[in-house]
Design a protein around this motif. Structure first.
Motif, PDB file in Angstrom:
ATOM      1  N   LEU A  15      16.445  64.620  93.723  1.00 32.78           N
ATOM      2  CA  LEU A  15      16.204  65.066  92.351  1.00 32.78           C
ATOM      3  C   LEU A  15      16.255  66.590  92.260  1.00 32.78           C
ATOM      4  O   LEU A  15      16.872  67.141  91.343  1.00 32.78           O
ATOM      5  N   ALA A  16      15.657  67.276  93.218  1.00 33.77           N
ATOM      6  CA  ALA A  16      15.691  68.753  93.218  1.00 33.77           C
ATOM      7  C   ALA A  16      17.129  69.243  93.362  1.00 33.77           C
ATOM      8  O   ALA A  16      17.530  70.210  92.702  1.00 33.77           O
ATOM      9  N   ASP A  17      17.912  68.581  94.219  1.00 30.35           N
ATOM     10  CA  ASP A  17      19.312  68.968  94.385  1.00 30.35           C
ATOM     11  C   ASP A  17      20.087  68.779  93.082  1.00 30.35           C
ATOM     12  O   ASP A  17      20.883  69.633  92.697  1.00 30.35           O
ATOM     13  N   LEU A  18      19.846  67.663  92.397  1.00 27.21           N
ATOM     14  CA  LEU A  18      20.524  67.405  91.133  1.00 27.21           C
ATOM     15  C   LEU A  18      20.171  68.471  90.097  1.00 27.21           C
ATOM     16  O   LEU A  18      21.028  68.911  89.333  1.00 27.21           O
ATOM     17  N   LYS A  19      18.927  68.908  90.086  1.00 23.57           N
ATOM     18  CA  LYS A  19      18.500  69.925  89.121  1.00 23.57           C
ATOM     19  C   LYS A  19      19.155  71.285  89.356  1.00 23.57           C
ATOM     20  O   LYS A  19      19.138  72.132  88.478  1.00 23.57           O
ATOM     21  N   ASP A  20      19.754  71.472  90.554  1.00 23.67           N
ATOM     22  CA  ASP A  20      20.494  72.700  90.840  1.00 23.67           C
ATOM     23  C   ASP A  20      21.925  72.653  90.298  1.00 23.67           C
ATOM     24  O   ASP A  20      22.603  73.669  90.279  1.00 23.67           O
ATOM     25  N   PHE A  21      22.384  71.477  89.875  1.00 24.07           N
ATOM     26  CA  PHE A  21      23.727  71.335  89.324  1.00 24.07           C
ATOM     27  C   PHE A  21      23.799  71.992  87.944  1.00 24.07           C
ATOM     28  O   PHE A  21      22.783  72.105  87.254  1.00 24.07           O
ATOM     29  N   PRO A  22      25.011  72.372  87.507  1.00 23.95           N
ATOM     30  CA  PRO A  22      25.161  72.848  86.122  1.00 23.95           C
ATOM     31  C   PRO A  22      24.693  71.781  85.130  1.00 23.95           C
ATOM     32  O   PRO A  22      24.804  70.574  85.404  1.00 23.95           O
ATOM     33  N   GLU A  23      24.188  72.211  83.997  1.00 25.47           N
ATOM     34  CA  GLU A  23      23.639  71.309  82.980  1.00 25.47           C
ATOM     35  C   GLU A  23      24.628  70.204  82.595  1.00 25.47           C
ATOM     36  O   GLU A  23      24.251  69.043  82.454  1.00 25.47           O
ATOM     37  N   GLU A  24      25.893  70.553  82.435  1.00 26.30           N
ATOM     38  CA  GLU A  24      26.901  69.573  82.030  1.00 26.30           C
ATOM     39  C   GLU A  24      27.040  68.463  83.079  1.00 26.30           C
ATOM     40  O   GLU A  24      27.208  67.296  82.743  1.00 26.30           O
ATOM     41  N   VAL A  25      26.974  68.828  84.355  1.00 17.61           N
ATOM     42  CA  VAL A  25      27.070  67.845  85.434  1.00 17.61           C
ATOM     43  C   VAL A  25      25.809  66.986  85.462  1.00 17.61           C
ATOM     44  O   VAL A  25      25.883  65.755  85.620  1.00 17.61           O
ATOM     45  N   GLN A  26      24.658  67.596  85.275  1.00 15.78           N
ATOM     46  CA  GLN A  26      23.404  66.842  85.237  1.00 15.78           C
ATOM     47  C   GLN A  26      23.458  65.775  84.137  1.00 15.78           C
ATOM     48  O   GLN A  26      22.973  64.659  84.330  1.00 15.78           O
ATOM     49  N   GLN A  27      24.034  66.129  83.003  1.00 13.07           N
ATOM     50  CA  GLN A  27      24.121  65.174  81.895  1.00 13.07           C
ATOM     51  C   GLN A  27      25.003  63.983  82.245  1.00 13.07           C
ATOM     52  O   GLN A  27      24.662  62.835  81.951  1.00 13.07           O
ATOM     53  N   VAL A  28      26.137  64.234  82.902  1.00 18.83           N
ATOM     54  CA  VAL A  28      27.034  63.146  83.298  1.00 18.83           C
ATOM     55  C   VAL A  28      26.337  62.234  84.304  1.00 18.83           C
ATOM     56  O   VAL A  28      26.353  61.006  84.166  1.00 18.83           O
ATOM     57  N   VAL A  29      25.703  62.833  85.314  1.00 17.56           N
ATOM     58  CA  VAL A  29      25.011  62.042  86.332  1.00 17.56           C
ATOM     59  C   VAL A  29      23.857  61.264  85.697  1.00 17.56           C
ATOM     60  O   VAL A  29      23.662  60.071  85.979  1.00 17.56           O
ATOM     61  N   GLY A  30      23.098  61.921  84.834  1.00 17.34           N
ATOM     62  CA  GLY A  30      21.988  61.253  84.159  1.00 17.34           C
ATOM     63  C   GLY A  30      22.448  60.061  83.343  1.00 17.34           C
ATOM     64  O   GLY A  30      21.834  58.986  83.378  1.00 17.34           O
ATOM     65  N   TYR A  31      23.553  60.228  82.625  1.00 16.67           N
ATOM     66  CA  TYR A  31      24.081  59.124  81.829  1.00 16.67           C
ATOM     67  C   TYR A  31      24.594  57.995  82.727  1.00 16.67           C
ATOM     68  O   TYR A  31      24.379  56.814  82.447  1.00 16.67           O
ATOM     69  N   ALA A  32      25.242  58.365  83.843  1.00 18.13           N
ATOM     70  CA  ALA A  32      25.720  57.354  84.792  1.00 18.13           C
ATOM     71  C   ALA A  32      24.545  56.546  85.354  1.00 18.13           C
ATOM     72  O   ALA A  32      24.632  55.321  85.501  1.00 18.13           O
ATOM     73  N   LEU A  33      23.445  57.237  85.666  1.00 14.65           N
ATOM     74  CA  LEU A  33      22.259  56.533  86.176  1.00 14.65           C
ATOM     75  C   LEU A  33      21.638  55.648  85.097  1.00 14.65           C
ATOM     76  O   LEU A  33      21.175  54.545  85.379  1.00 14.65           O
ATOM     77  N   TYR A  34      21.636  56.130  83.868  1.00 12.21           N
ATOM     78  CA  TYR A  34      21.130  55.310  82.765  1.00 12.21           C
ATOM     79  C   TYR A  34      21.955  54.023  82.629  1.00 12.21           C
ATOM     80  O   TYR A  34      21.405  52.925  82.496  1.00 12.21           O
ATOM     81  N   LEU A  35      23.278  54.159  82.693  1.00  7.03           N
ATOM     82  CA  LEU A  35      24.132  52.967  82.618  1.00  7.03           C
ATOM     83  C   LEU A  35      23.845  52.021  83.781  1.00  7.03           C
ATOM     84  O   LEU A  35      23.816  50.805  83.599  1.00  7.03           O
ATOM     85  N   ALA A  36      23.620  52.585  84.986  1.00  7.08           N
ATOM     86  CA  ALA A  36      23.275  51.749  86.138  1.00  7.08           C
ATOM     87  C   ALA A  36      21.959  51.013  85.891  1.00  7.08           C
ATOM     88  O   ALA A  36      21.820  49.839  86.248  1.00  7.08           O
TER      89      ALA A  36
END
Length: 128
Positions: A15-36
């Motif tokens: 989670l800490a590593d993900l929070k270091d990603f650019p905001e746009e990437v975090q949003q894509v990953v977050g949405y992908a996890l939501y779909l999962a």
């Protein structure tokens, strides 16, 4: 319509590593996890090579000339485990570096231990 989302468990410092990603990437990953969590799959998600079947998946997102990846598993009933989030450094090919594969394998083992400790009784209770 009642939607029951699967819980998301973060292994190690993912989670800490993900929070270091650019905001746009975090949003894509977050949405992908939501779909999962909903039992669906994001178009940027594919099975991670080197793992049997489609139980270990990766979300790949390019941003500003860099490639970011988040790896999660749906191998365990009713739970999503996020195993690794990293920026791909290698400019040679698209293969995931061996050190990242080794880390994912170790974290998958930790996820299994966590699942058996925290969720396996729940699943058996639901099946009874």
């Amino acid at each position: 319509m009642s939607l029951s989302l699967k819980p998301v468990e973060w292994i190690a410092r993912t989670l800490a590593d993900l929070k270091d990603f650019p905001e746009e990437v975090q949003q894509v990953v977050g949405y992908a996890l939501y779909l999962a969590q909903c039992g669906d799959k994001h178009p940027a998600t594919k099975p991670l090579k080197g793992f049997k079947g489609a139980g270990v998946l990766e979300v790949v997102e390019d941003f500003d000339g860099d490639t970011y990846r988040a790896v999660y598993t749906v191998k365990f009933a009713g739970v999503i485990y996020v195993l690794h989030a990293f920026q791909k450094k290698s400019k040679q090919g698209i293969a995931t570096p061996k050190q990242d594969i080794d880390l994912i394998e170790a974290r998958l083992k930790r996820a299994k231990e966590h699942y058996l400790e925290h969720y396996s009784d729940q699943q058996q209770g639901e099946q009874a």
